[in-house]
Write an enzyme that holds these catalytic residues in place. Sequence first.
Site, PDB file in Angstrom:
ATOM      1  N   HIS A 115       0.881  -1.171   0.000  1.00  0.00           N
ATOM      2  CA  HIS A 115       0.000   0.000   0.000  1.00  0.00           C
ATOM      3  C   HIS A 115       0.920   1.224   0.000  1.00  0.00           C
ATOM      4  O   HIS A 115       1.995   1.183   0.598  1.00  0.00           O
ATOM      5  CB  HIS A 115      -0.830  -0.053   1.287  1.00  0.00           C
ATOM      6  N   ASP A 161       3.152  -4.260   8.007  1.00  0.00           N
ATOM      7  CA  ASP A 161       1.883  -3.556   7.878  1.00  0.00           C
ATOM      8  C   ASP A 161       0.777  -4.612   7.995  1.00  0.00           C
ATOM      9  O   ASP A 161       0.558  -5.388   7.067  1.00  0.00           O
ATOM     10  CB  ASP A 161       1.848  -2.857   6.513  1.00  0.00           C
ATOM     11  N   GLN A 171      -4.476  -5.174   6.961  1.00  0.00           N
ATOM     12  CA  GLN A 171      -5.486  -6.086   6.404  1.00  0.00           C
ATOM     13  C   GLN A 171      -5.510  -7.445   7.083  1.00  0.00           C
ATOM     14  O   GLN A 171      -6.474  -8.199   6.931  1.00  0.00           O
ATOM     15  CB  GLN A 171      -5.264  -6.272   4.896  1.00  0.00           C
ATOM     16  N   LYS A 193     -10.190  -0.529   9.751  1.00  0.00           N
ATOM     17  CA  LYS A 193     -10.231  -1.785   8.994  1.00  0.00           C
ATOM     18  C   LYS A 193     -10.792  -2.909   9.863  1.00  0.00           C
ATOM     19  O   LYS A 193     -10.906  -4.043   9.420  1.00  0.00           O
ATOM     20  CB  LYS A 193      -8.829  -2.195   8.555  1.00  0.00           C
ATOM     21  N   CYS A 224      -4.593   2.467  -3.884  1.00  0.00           N
ATOM     22  CA  CYS A 224      -3.355   2.938  -3.236  1.00  0.00           C
ATOM     23  C   CYS A 224      -2.210   1.959  -3.439  1.00  0.00           C
ATOM     24  O   CYS A 224      -1.330   1.818  -2.583  1.00  0.00           O
ATOM     25  CB  CYS A 224      -3.540   3.198  -1.744  1.00  0.00           C
TER      26      CYS A 224
END
Lengths: 289, 141
Positions: free
Chosen positions: A6, A83, A86, A109, A247
């Site tokens: 991202h 990261d 998700q 999220k 993104c």
Amino acid sequence: MTQLEHHSNLVPWQMLAQHTGATLRYVPIDGRGVLDQAVYQSLLNERTKLVAFNHISNALGTINPVKAMTAAAHAVGAVVVVDGAQALPHSHVDVQDLDVDFYAGSAHKMYGPTGVGLLYGKTAWLETLPPYQGGGEMISEVAMDQSSYAGLPHKFEAGTPNIAGVIGWGAALSWMQQVGLEAIEAHEQALLAYGTERLLAIPGVKIYGVAPEKAAVLSFNVAGVHPYDVGTLLDQMGIAVRTGQHCTQPIMDCFGIPGTIRASLAAYTSREDLDALARGLEKAIALLA
Amino acid sequence: MESIAQREAAILEDFSFFDDWMDKYEHLIALGKELSPMSEEQKVEENQIKGCQSQVWLCAREEEGRVFFDADADAIITRGMIALLLRPVQGQAPVDIASYEFGFLDPLGLTAHLSPTRANGLLSMVKQIRLYGVAFQAKRG
Ligand SMILES: Cc1ncc(COP(=O)(O)O)c(C=O)c1O
């Protein structure tokens, strides 16, 4: 870094590299959207300071082998920053088992409010790192010439926190735990299989991101049709998809496409929703033909 | 030649025959297909409109006090949209284009249901058309 990131896990490192003179190197993806582990291994050496990658790709759904990639990075003495934006909503994450140094997530999220997120760090790292912002509530003693900092986590929480956001997130997390992370994951995986089957039955549909380990996102295009057109028509039918680059411009460039249509599946998504998507898509294709 | 107001009335009349969104979008798609494509030389970055989800190009030239536009887009609905936007202003005087409000958009319901990123794209196209009006007006003094 990797090609799968991202923008929010690319741009800050580009800024840092500009500031420090560091060199950024990228692990490429293959046609399925899977990171090339051989290239990853070949990029690691004793000059590698930090490795940053996502746990799950927001654009393709690829689930990366975080534990193995972390072990490989640690073997050359590199810090690992993951990261997890998700992965936290779609799976059960154990940061200690993964052995990552840092792990980031976003409340919005995870069925929570916007404007609040988390950064996990190993205690040893957090104790070593200086505060990144100064202000109230993050100090132990303040004199006119200098101050000493409060302990963890206050050292990193200058100023008045986002109280409402954190309480809202807490409620969302309780709800997720009540439903059960395993139950959510199983529900989403069943829907992913069903949705994939429904979409592939429609002539001209191509799914982007077909990793063997994949989370609940359906990114696709229709041959000869711009994703924006499909998205606009689905929107009119009350079917919420996102269109565009999500993104993740490097991924789109890699596939040579302007973007994709992406249906994100969650705990509240049903088979009927996927039936509606498939019917809506057929209708949109007929209108655009 | 018909005035901007007359053309706007004609657009509103066309759309008044449509009962639902499907008819409207079928019409937009048809307009998109009819719009003659730009030459590849015109599809350069300086003619590209920023802020749209699809690629949109717009350029204009002035002939005897009238402005003529060429436009293109890679998404068909966007092509239809820009074709529709150009219908009232094609061949009009710079001064009229510069101050034109595109008053037909709201009654047609083409802005109400757009998500912010899509609405931004439409706004960028409107702005750019007006800007050409302003520029040609300034050039004539
Ligand atoms: C994988 C991934 N990383 C990072 C982000 C950025 O999150 P935020 O906008 O909350 O910083 C997102 C979503 O926007 C994401 O999907």
